[in-house]
Design a protein around this motif. Structure first.
Motif, short mmCIF file in Angstrom:
data_model
loop_
_atom_site.label_atom_id
_atom_site.label_comp_id
_atom_site.label_asym_id
_atom_site.label_seq_id
_atom_site.Cartn_x
_atom_site.Cartn_y
_atom_site.Cartn_z
N VAL A 1 40.20 38.42 44.23
CA VAL A 1 40.30 38.37 42.78
C VAL A 1 39.14 39.18 42.20
O VAL A 1 38.00 39.07 42.67
N ASN A 2 39.44 40.03 41.22
CA ASN A 2 38.42 40.80 40.52
C ASN A 2 38.28 40.28 39.10
O ASN A 2 39.26 40.28 38.33
N TYR A 3 37.10 39.81 38.75
CA TYR A 3 36.84 39.38 37.39
C TYR A 3 36.13 40.48 36.61
O TYR A 3 35.47 41.35 37.20
N SER A 4 36.22 40.41 35.28
CA SER A 4 35.45 41.32 34.44
C SER A 4 33.97 40.96 34.54
O SER A 4 33.61 39.89 35.01
N CYS B 1 41.08 39.69 34.41
CA CYS B 1 41.12 39.26 35.80
C CYS B 1 42.35 39.86 36.48
O CYS B 1 43.44 39.92 35.90
N TYR C 1 44.29 39.99 40.60
CA TYR C 1 44.25 39.41 41.95
C TYR C 1 45.21 40.17 42.87
O TYR C 1 46.12 40.85 42.41
N TRP D 1 43.53 27.78 36.60
CA TRP D 1 42.19 28.16 36.13
C TRP D 1 41.38 26.88 35.96
O TRP D 1 41.86 25.90 35.39
N THR E 1 44.60 37.24 33.66
CA THR E 1 43.76 37.18 32.46
C THR E 1 43.94 35.86 31.72
O THR E 1 45.05 35.39 31.51
N ALA F 1 34.09 33.89 37.05
CA ALA F 1 33.68 34.70 35.90
C ALA F 1 32.64 33.95 35.08
O ALA F 1 32.73 32.74 34.91
#
Length: 492
Positions: free
Chosen positions: A26-29, A44, A46, A60, A100, A131
């Protein structure tokens, strides 16, 4: 000791979870800063082995309410298996790659960490630590050249608007009495700049608000904007506030500026020139001892021969329910005495005087000699290379638009047959005329382009050679038609 840095905006880059497309992640801002009361998205994405897995459920969690690091159990701020989300939380992603989370009307209680978990048909993944989300309030405070004493005319003031984190691309906007101040060259006075807005401060100060959730040893990054008001007048009095784009409805608590006039005074704008039929304001400010309260305001014209405007007739009287036709007072009982005149006519030309009365005995003042107001008509005339003879193709023409006084920064516009032309300036030059240039021409002054001059009609005649050629063509056509009629046999 806590340290505060106000820095020019820099881009913060945080390393997220990056992996080969066949793995899970997962990539968060980057850490998010939001102003209390606004709406903010935690961006966000994934990924997972999509060719062999199908996403079944999305979750979440907030660090404030869920202590399970892997978000395996409730409470959740969002659960795709539930028909409702928690309070102000809304999932705006999907079951493919977008995770997101939108948070509306953010409050200090929303600050902290958030983690996303997704479950496929035979596996699951939680990205942590997650995040990071900071909530800040817009703080507004004042510093002045007068120190702690009461502000008076001539003083200068700095209003500082700050947030205790660094929003993405912060753009501050300012308001006075609820109205947005212009972003470029605002409140300019003749000969000097009245107001200057700077971007990010580069001085050290300490925050007014320190959120309870934040460790007091945490180093904070502040971003701020300064509104500089110099050479104050009573007209600068008012309630000032600030906001961050794009949500300009979320504003700081206002700061009230009260500028005391050192003496009785009325300041009018320089002599005004207006075009007949337009609407024009006589700009005006006034000042008086700060202990007084204004009870009544009046405007008189030169039709009132009493110079101090003590007796009627008035064009405006705050104690009357109606003003003279065409006149409207757009000021207040504090410092603004501006008078608006609609559909001005030559009869409006002359002098105007403002008078105000306070709650103190003999507390009254009339601004003499007053404001000078001139009304003019737009004049349009023509000069041509042909002199007095009829215009023909190939001639040239100058159309001149003029007024017999000098409006502030005059900008002329032109019209042909009621349609606006791209040309500007007081002279419209038409060269090498053709029949297509024939029409009704008029001019106007910005900004009220509906008030125009009387039109000038241009009639461009065709050249003699063209007329002769046209005549020959017509004669030729008549001869051919006649020949065809003669040769055509009549039916028996």
């Amino acid at each position: 000791m806590k340290t505060l840095h106000l820095l020019a905006l820099t881009l913060l880059t945080l390393t997220g979870v990056f992996s080969d497309s066949s793995e899970w992640g997962v990539n968060y801002s980057e850490p998010i800063c939001a102003v209390r009361g606004s709406s903010v998205s935690i961006s966000c994405t994934y990924f997972y082995p999509g060719s062999v897995h199908e996403v079944q459920r999305l979750l979440w969690c907030s660090n404030n309410t869920n202590t399970k690091s892997h978000c395996t159990d409730p409470p959740y701020v969002y659960d795709s298996d539930s028909s409702t989300a928690s309070g102000d939380f809304e999932f705006v992603g999907d079951k493919k790659s977008n995770c997101t989370l939108l948070i509306k009307n953010v409050q200090f209680s929303h600050s902290g960490g958030y983690r996303f978990r997704f479950i496929t048909d035979d596996n699951n993944y939680t990205a942590f630590p997650g995040a990071t989300f900071y909530i800040t309030a817009l703080e507004l405070w004042m510093s002045s050249s007068s120190g702690n004493r009461t502000l008076k005319e001539g003083d200068s003031v700095n209003l500082t608007c700050a947030v205790n984190c660094t929003p993405s691309s912060p753009q501050f906007v300012w308001f006075k009495n609820g109205k947005r101040l212009p972003e470029s060259d605002p409140l300019r006075k003749t000969g000097s700049e009245k107001l200057v807005v700077t971007g990010c401060l580069q001085v050290s100060i300490w925050p007014i608000v320190h959120p309870d959730w934040l460790d007091t040893d945490t180093e904070l990054f502040y971003t701020a904007s300064v509104l500089h008001l110099s050479n104050l007048t009573v007209g600068d009095s008012g309630r000032y506030s600030c906001a961050l784009k794009p949500d300009e409805s979320i504003r700081s608590e206002p700061v009230q500026l009260n500028i005391g006039g050192g003496k009785w005074r009325v300041n009018y704008s320089e002599p005004i020139c207006a075009v007949r039929g337009s609407s024009v304001s006589i700009s005006c400010t006034y000042s008086y001892p700060q202990s007084h309260v204004v009870q009544r305001v009046r405007w008189c014209s030169n039709n009132n021969t009493e110079p101090h405007c003590r007796d009627p007739p008035y064009v405006y009287d705050s104690d009357s329910s109606t003003a003279s036709e065409g006149f409207e007072f757009v000021g207040d009982k504090t410092s603004n005495c501006t008078l608006l005149i609609r559909n001005v006519q030559f009869s409006h030309s002359g002098g105007y005087r403002f008078r105000f009365i306070t709650d103190v005995t003999n507390g009254n003042w009339a601004g003499l000699p007053g404001a000078t107001f001139t009304v003019t008509a737009l004049e349009l005339w023509m000069s041509s290379s042909s002199g007095d003879r009829t215009l023909k193709e190939g001639d040239s023409v100058n159309l001149t638009c003029a007024v017999n006084c000098t409006p502030s920064s005059p900008q002329f516009v032109w019209f042909k047959n009621g349609e606006r032309l791209p040309e500007s300036g007081s002279i419209l030059h038409l060269c090498n005329l053709t029949v297509g240039d024939s029409g009704r021409y008029s001019c106007a002054l910005k900004p009220d382009e509906s008030v125009r001059s009387e039109p000038v009609q241009l009639n461009i005649g065709g050249s003699s050679s063209l007329l002769m050629f046209s005549a020959l063509v017509i004669i030729g056509l008549m001869v051919v038609s006649l020949t065809l009629i003669i040769l055509t046999p009549f039916p028996k």
